[in-house]
Motif scaffolding. Structure first.
Motif, PDB file in Angstrom:
ATOM      1  N   GLN A  22      25.349 -57.561 -87.895  1.00  0.00           N
ATOM      2  CA  GLN A  22      24.605 -58.030 -86.729  1.00  0.00           C
ATOM      3  C   GLN A  22      24.719 -59.540 -86.541  1.00  0.00           C
ATOM      4  N   GLU A  23      25.908 -60.070 -86.813  1.00  0.00           N
ATOM      5  CA  GLU A  23      26.140 -61.494 -86.625  1.00  0.00           C
ATOM      6  C   GLU A  23      26.770 -61.789 -85.271  1.00  0.00           C
ATOM      7  N   GLY A  24      27.108 -60.735 -84.510  1.00  0.00           N
ATOM      8  CA  GLY A  24      27.744 -60.941 -83.216  1.00  0.00           C
ATOM      9  C   GLY A  24      29.248 -61.038 -83.296  1.00  0.00           C
ATOM     10  N   LYS A  25      29.843 -60.468 -84.366  1.00  0.00           N
ATOM     11  CA  LYS A  25      31.281 -60.588 -84.569  1.00  0.00           C
ATOM     12  C   LYS A  25      32.074 -59.882 -83.473  1.00  0.00           C
ATOM     13  N   SER A  26      31.646 -58.697 -83.085  1.00  0.00           N
ATOM     14  CA  SER A  26      32.389 -57.950 -82.062  1.00  0.00           C
ATOM     15  C   SER A  26      32.322 -58.648 -80.712  1.00  0.00           C
ATOM     16  N   PHE A  27      31.140 -59.143 -80.362  1.00  0.00           N
ATOM     17  CA  PHE A  27      30.980 -59.859 -79.097  1.00  0.00           C
ATOM     18  C   PHE A  27      31.807 -61.145 -79.101  1.00  0.00           C
ATOM     19  N   THR A  28      31.847 -61.820 -80.243  1.00  0.00           N
ATOM     20  CA  THR A  28      32.639 -63.043 -80.362  1.00  0.00           C
ATOM     21  C   THR A  28      34.123 -62.730 -80.261  1.00  0.00           C
ATOM     22  N   ALA A  29      34.562 -61.649 -80.919  1.00  0.00           N
ATOM     23  CA  ALA A  29      35.969 -61.242 -80.854  1.00  0.00           C
ATOM     24  C   ALA A  29      36.370 -60.918 -79.418  1.00  0.00           C
ATOM     25  N   LEU A  30      35.494 -60.228 -78.706  1.00  0.00           N
ATOM     26  CA  LEU A  30      35.779 -59.883 -77.316  1.00  0.00           C
ATOM     27  C   LEU A  30      35.880 -61.132 -76.456  1.00  0.00           C
ATOM     28  N   ASN A  31      34.942 -62.043 -76.616  1.00  0.00           N
ATOM     29  CA  ASN A  31      34.968 -63.271 -75.818  1.00  0.00           C
ATOM     30  C   ASN A  31      36.199 -64.108 -76.124  1.00  0.00           C
ATOM     31  N   LEU A  32      36.587 -64.162 -77.389  1.00  0.00           N
ATOM     32  CA  LEU A  32      37.797 -64.905 -77.761  1.00  0.00           C
ATOM     33  C   LEU A  32      39.014 -64.290 -77.086  1.00  0.00           C
ATOM     34  N   ALA A  33      39.117 -62.969 -77.127  1.00  0.00           N
ATOM     35  CA  ALA A  33      40.256 -62.290 -76.503  1.00  0.00           C
ATOM     36  C   ALA A  33      40.279 -62.522 -74.996  1.00  0.00           C
ATOM     37  N   VAL A  34      39.115 -62.507 -74.366  1.00  0.00           N
ATOM     38  CA  VAL A  34      39.042 -62.742 -72.916  1.00  0.00           C
ATOM     39  C   VAL A  34      39.516 -64.150 -72.581  1.00  0.00           C
ATOM     40  N   VAL A  35      39.040 -65.128 -73.339  1.00  0.00           N
ATOM     41  CA  VAL A  35      39.434 -66.523 -73.087  1.00  0.00           C
ATOM     42  C   VAL A  35      40.942 -66.704 -73.271  1.00  0.00           C
ATOM     43  N   LEU A  36      41.496 -66.101 -74.305  1.00  0.00           N
ATOM     44  CA  LEU A  36      42.937 -66.210 -74.540  1.00  0.00           C
ATOM     45  C   LEU A  36      43.729 -65.563 -73.413  1.00  0.00           C
ATOM     46  N   ALA A  37      43.258 -64.407 -72.942  1.00  0.00           N
ATOM     47  CA  ALA A  37      43.943 -63.729 -71.837  1.00  0.00           C
ATOM     48  C   ALA A  37      43.866 -64.547 -70.557  1.00  0.00           C
ATOM     49  N   GLN A  38      42.757 -65.251 -70.363  1.00  0.00           N
ATOM     50  CA  GLN A  38      42.586 -66.047 -69.151  1.00  0.00           C
ATOM     51  C   GLN A  38      43.469 -67.284 -69.131  1.00  0.00           C
ATOM     52  N   THR A  39      44.075 -67.611 -70.258  1.00  0.00           N
ATOM     53  CA  THR A  39      45.043 -68.718 -70.272  1.00  0.00           C
ATOM     54  C   THR A  39      46.396 -68.272 -69.732  1.00  0.00           C
ATOM     55  N   GLY A  40      46.500 -66.985 -69.416  1.00  0.00           N
ATOM     56  CA  GLY A  40      47.755 -66.464 -68.892  1.00  0.00           C
ATOM     57  C   GLY A  40      48.644 -65.848 -69.942  1.00  0.00           C
ATOM     58  N   GLN A  41      48.135 -65.757 -71.172  1.00  0.00           N
ATOM     59  CA  GLN A  41      48.912 -65.197 -72.267  1.00  0.00           C
ATOM     60  C   GLN A  41      48.525 -63.730 -72.498  1.00  0.00           C
ATOM     61  N   LYS A  42      49.514 -62.915 -72.787  1.00  0.00           N
ATOM     62  CA  LYS A  42      49.285 -61.502 -73.040  1.00  0.00           C
ATOM     63  C   LYS A  42      48.547 -61.343 -74.377  1.00  0.00           C
ATOM     64  N   THR A  43      47.380 -60.730 -74.328  1.00  0.00           N
ATOM     65  CA  THR A  43      46.488 -60.672 -75.487  1.00  0.00           C
ATOM     66  C   THR A  43      46.104 -59.237 -75.808  1.00  0.00           C
ATOM     67  N   LEU A  44      46.082 -58.931 -77.111  1.00  0.00           N
ATOM     68  CA  LEU A  44      45.682 -57.599 -77.570  1.00  0.00           C
ATOM     69  C   LEU A  44      44.432 -57.721 -78.430  1.00  0.00           C
ATOM     70  N   LEU A  45      43.418 -56.936 -78.091  1.00  0.00           N
ATOM     71  CA  LEU A  45      42.189 -56.858 -78.875  1.00  0.00           C
ATOM     72  C   LEU A  45      42.157 -55.502 -79.572  1.00  0.00           C
ATOM     73  N   VAL A  46      42.125 -55.522 -80.902  1.00  0.00           N
ATOM     74  CA  VAL A  46      42.137 -54.297 -81.699  1.00  0.00           C
ATOM     75  C   VAL A  46      40.774 -54.112 -82.347  1.00  0.00           C
ATOM     76  N   ASP A  47      40.141 -52.984 -82.076  1.00  0.00           N
ATOM     77  CA  ASP A  47      38.861 -52.675 -82.717  1.00  0.00           C
ATOM     78  C   ASP A  47      39.149 -51.939 -84.024  1.00  0.00           C
ATOM     79  N   ALA A  48      39.155 -52.699 -85.124  1.00  0.00           N
ATOM     80  CA  ALA A  48      39.412 -52.112 -86.442  1.00  0.00           C
ATOM     81  C   ALA A  48      38.125 -51.767 -87.175  1.00  0.00           C
TER      82      ALA A  48
END
Length: 214
Positions: free
Chosen positions: A3-29
């Motif tokens: 409950q540290e917010g890791k999944s939400f942080t991972a999602l936000n990081l992936a969104v920000v990276l994708a918004q830079t115009g780079q192809k980004t993959l988010l894997v839920d492991a």
């Protein structure tokens, strides 16, 4: 650490990276308690677990998020009997190598480091690891233990993200209040000049870190 917010942080990081115009993959492991699919409103009936089991290929499990151009997601899928063993199999490094050829960035969300071994297994194959801590919830000893566990497998710890930090907290006001007062002396915008004598507009300089060794 749960409950540290890791999944939400991972999602936000992936969104920000994708918004830079780079192809980004988010894997839920996190195949034990997956949440990425809930945030995005996509199905998780099949996903990474099926790929690792050999019943599906990663291409068919990859979901393109139309609302966020450049963002692709592989949900966790059904919880397998032995998630750690599946992540430690030869299939996961092979998938990562394949994804590296297709995507500029790969963000992997895992279970907490101290709860199960899944995160440590994934860390072995990751280029960098970011620890997530929650203000006033994650204890110092827990964070140090997580660091030590990752160091044992020679994981490259890039840093720590502290979330849920109140703007009114003593820690926040003490840290940013200090730097805010410093920047007042380095940033000056007036009609007469910029505070450095050349009179050509605003000037921003970064004060030296008083803790930085020379």
């Amino acid at each position: 650490m749960m409950q540290e917010g890791k999944s939400f942080t991972a999602l936000n990081l992936a969104v920000v990276l994708a918004q830079t115009g780079q192809k980004t993959l988010l894997v839920d492991a996190d195949m034990r308690r997956p949440t990425i699919h809930k945030y995005l409103g996509i199905s998780s009936t099949k996903g990474l677990s099926a790929c690792l089991a050999g019943t599906e290929n990663p291409e068919s499990m990859t979901v393109q998020i139309d609302e966020i151009p450049g963002l692709h997601v592989i949900p966790a899928g059904h919880m397998p009997p032995y998630p750690s063993e599946m992540l430690a199999s030869d299939a996961m490094p092979q998938f990562l190598q394949h994804w590296r050829e297709e995507f500029r960035y790969i963000v992997i969300d895992t279970p907490p480091v101290l709860a199960v071994t899944d995160a440590v297994v994934c860390a072995r194959n990751a280029d960098a690891v970011v620890l997530i801590a929650r203000s006033k919830k994650t204890g110092r000893q827990s964070l140090l233990r997580a660091r030590d566990v990752l160091r044992k497998v020679r994981a490259n710890i890039a840093g720590v993200v502290v979330n849920d930090l109140s703007f009114d907290s003593v820690e926040y006001r003490g840290y940013y209040g200090h730097y805010g007062s410093d920047y007042r002396y380095y940033y000056h915008d007036s009609g007469k000049g910029n505070g450095n004598g050349n009179g050509n507009g605003a000037h921003l300089s970064t004060p030296e870190d008083p803790h930085e060794s020379t």
